[in-house]
Design an enzyme around this catalytic site. Structure first.
Site, PDB file in Angstrom:
ATOM      1  N   ASP A   4       0.866  -1.298  -0.133  1.00  0.00           N
ATOM      2  CA  ASP A   4       0.007   0.005  -0.084  1.00  0.00           C
ATOM      3  C   ASP A   4       0.944   1.151   0.051  1.00  0.00           C
ATOM      4  O   ASP A   4       1.778   1.305   0.783  1.00  0.00           O
ATOM      5  CB  ASP A   4      -0.725   0.021   1.133  1.00  0.00           C
ATOM      6  CG  ASP A   4      -1.889   1.233   1.327  1.00  0.00           C
ATOM      7  OD1 ASP A   4      -2.389   1.337   0.355  1.00  0.00           O
ATOM      8  OD2 ASP A   4      -1.644   1.996   2.173  1.00  0.00           O
ATOM      9  N   GLU A  89      -1.623  -1.347  -5.731  1.00  0.00           N
ATOM     10  CA  GLU A  89      -2.903  -0.847  -6.454  1.00  0.00           C
ATOM     11  C   GLU A  89      -2.662  -0.161  -7.894  1.00  0.00           C
ATOM     12  O   GLU A  89      -1.544   0.516  -8.160  1.00  0.00           O
ATOM     13  CB  GLU A  89      -3.291   0.292  -5.501  1.00  0.00           C
ATOM     14  CG  GLU A  89      -3.949  -0.246  -4.184  1.00  0.00           C
ATOM     15  CD  GLU A  89      -4.722   0.955  -3.336  1.00  0.00           C
ATOM     16  OE1 GLU A  89      -5.745   1.058  -3.093  1.00  0.00           O
ATOM     17  OE2 GLU A  89      -3.683   1.550  -2.685  1.00  0.00           O
ATOM     18  N   ASP A 170      -3.274   1.551   7.244  1.00  0.00           N
ATOM     19  CA  ASP A 170      -2.378   1.115   6.029  1.00  0.00           C
ATOM     20  C   ASP A 170      -1.982  -0.457   5.989  1.00  0.00           C
ATOM     21  O   ASP A 170      -2.001  -0.867   4.913  1.00  0.00           O
ATOM     22  CB  ASP A 170      -0.906   2.071   5.956  1.00  0.00           C
ATOM     23  CG  ASP A 170      -1.362   3.591   5.760  1.00  0.00           C
ATOM     24  OD1 ASP A 170      -2.249   3.725   5.181  1.00  0.00           O
ATOM     25  OD2 ASP A 170      -0.651   4.441   6.511  1.00  0.00           O
TER      26      ASP A 170
END
Length: 213
Positions: A4, A89, A170
Site C-alpha cells: 500500500d 494498487e 495502512d
C-alpha cells in the site's frame, strides 16, 4: 507481498513493515528556492553569471532526482528479490496530481516510477506483479471478517471493526490488497467496491483485475 503506497509512509507492506517516505524534494526545497531566486535575478542574456545560476539550479534538481532514484532502486530490488508475487494498487497518478494540495508530495513520492521499477525488475527475476483495481475498498474492508465500513476519512489512521479487530489503516489495506490480488491470480477476477442501489441495498460489481507481467 501486498503493498500500500502513501505519503506519510512511502510503502506499507502486508507484513506490517512501514517504509519511511524520504521526501527528497522537500528536504532540498530551501536550497532549490534560493537557487531559483538567484537565477530569476539574472537578466536574460546575462552571459556567464546567468549560465552559472542555471547550472546551480540544475545541480539541485539532479541531486533530488538521483537520491530519489537510488532509494527506489534499493527498495524495489529488495521487494522483488524477497517475494515471488507483489500485489499493488492500480493508481491513476495523473489524476491524483490534479489535487493541487497534494500534487507536490505525490510527485516527490514517485509512485509511478516505483511501479515501473517493480514491473521491469519482476520480469528480470521471474516474479509476478499484480495490480488491483484502484476502486477496491482496501482501507475500509476489515481484513479479519470482510465487513466494509460505510466511511473511512483520510484522517482516520486506526480503527476498530465490529468483529473486535483493531486495524492500522495502512497495514489493513496492504493485507486486503494481497488477499484480493492472490485471489485474482487464481480466479482471474476481483471484487469492486460495494455500491448502494436506489433501493438502499448494496450490489457488488465485478471486473477482472489486470495482471502485469
Amino acid at each position: 507481498m501486498g503493498v500500500d503506497v502513501g505519503l506519510d509512509h512511502l510503502l506499507t507492506l502486508s507484513t506490517g513493515e512501514k517504509v519511511a517516505n524520504p521526501r527528497h524534494e522537500r528536504r532540498d526545497r530551501a536550497r532549490l528556492a534560493r537557487a531559483q531566486r538567484n537565477l530569476a535575478r539574472k537578466l536574460p542574456g546575462g552571459g556567464a553569471d546567468r549560465a552559472k545560476a542555471r547550472r546551480k539550479v540544475a545541480k539541485v534538481y539532479a541531486r533530488i532526482v538521483d537520491r530519489r532514484r537510488d532509494h527506489l532502486h534499493r527498495l524495489t530490488t529488495r521487494l522483488v528479490r524477497d517475494n515471488q508475487t507483489i500485489v499493488i494498487e492500480d493508481l491513476a497518478v495523473r489524476n491524483l496530481v490534479k489535487n493541487h494540495t497534494l500534487a507536490r508530495a505525490i510527485s516527490d513520492a514517485a509512485w509511478a516510477e516505483l511501479r515501473r521499477m517493480l514491473e521491469y525488475k519482476a520480469a528480470w527475476y521471474g516474479r509476478d506483479v499484480i495490480a488491483v483495481d484502484r476502486f477496491f475498498p482496501s482501507s475500509k474492508l476489515c481484513s479479519a471478517c470482510g465487513t466494509v465500513q460505510a466511511e473511512m476519512p483520510l484522517g482516520v489512521r486506526k480503527w476498530a471493526c465490529g468483529c473486535g479487530a483493531v486495524h492500522d489503516r495502512d497495514v489493513n489495506a496492504a493485507k486486503n490488497i494481497l488477499a484480493v490480488g492472490l485471489t485474482a491470480s487464481v480466479c482471474g477476477a476481483g471484487v469492486r467496491p460495494q455500491r448502494s442501489t436506489p433501493g438502499g441495498r448494496s450490489a457488488t460489481k465485478q471486473k477482472p483485475l489486470r495482471r502485469e507481467p
